[in-house]
Design a protein around this motif. Structure first.
Motif, PDB file in Angstrom:
ATOM      1  N   GLU A   7      18.626 -29.746  28.779  1.00 51.52           N
ATOM      2  CA  GLU A   7      18.052 -29.237  29.821  1.00 51.52           C
ATOM      3  C   GLU A   7      17.549 -27.614  29.576  1.00 51.52           C
ATOM      4  N   SER A   8      18.905 -26.887  29.222  1.00 47.80           N
ATOM      5  CA  SER A   8      18.644 -25.307  29.048  1.00 47.80           C
ATOM      6  C   SER A   8      17.812 -25.077  27.720  1.00 47.80           C
TER       7      SER A   8
ATOM      8  N   LYS B 293      14.279 -25.345  29.040  1.00 49.95           N
ATOM      9  CA  LYS B 293      14.112 -24.035  29.867  1.00 49.95           C
ATOM     10  C   LYS B 293      13.785 -22.799  29.038  1.00 49.95           C
TER      11      LYS B 293
END
Length: 99
Positions: A57-58, A61
């Protein structure tokens, strides 16, 4: 697309972290600025650049913040057909069963 001759998952991860860091620097962003822009913690960003460790997820992003999200489209391309049977219009398997 570039061909990679990486010898291990660790090499691939380190290469990815290095390329992201280079992209950050080319964009003129500090670690803190990129962390804020991407909504990823500063500590996670520092750890990623140093060791390659980061959540998916990071990572996504960060890719969006660095305008590199389109690169994820190339991660798991379909394999080219190997036989004529592969070309014949058959439904895509939803899962594989082991015997």
């Amino acid at each position: 697309m570039l061909a990679f001759n990486l010898s291990s998952p660790e090499d691939l991860i380190q290469g990815l972290a290095h390329r992201m860091k280079r992209r950050r620097i080319e964009s003129g962003l500090t670690q803190r600025e990129l962390a804020t822009k991407s909504n990823v913690s500063y500590g996670s960003l520092r750890l990623f650049e140093a060791s390659g460790k980061i959540s998916l997820e990071s990572l996504v992003k960060l890719a969006f913040a660095l305008q590199a999200e389109a690169e994820f489209e190339h991660l798991f391309p379909s394999r080219p057909p190997q036989t004529i049977d592969d070309v014949v219009d058959r439904p895509l398997k939803q899962r594989v069963r082991r015997r």
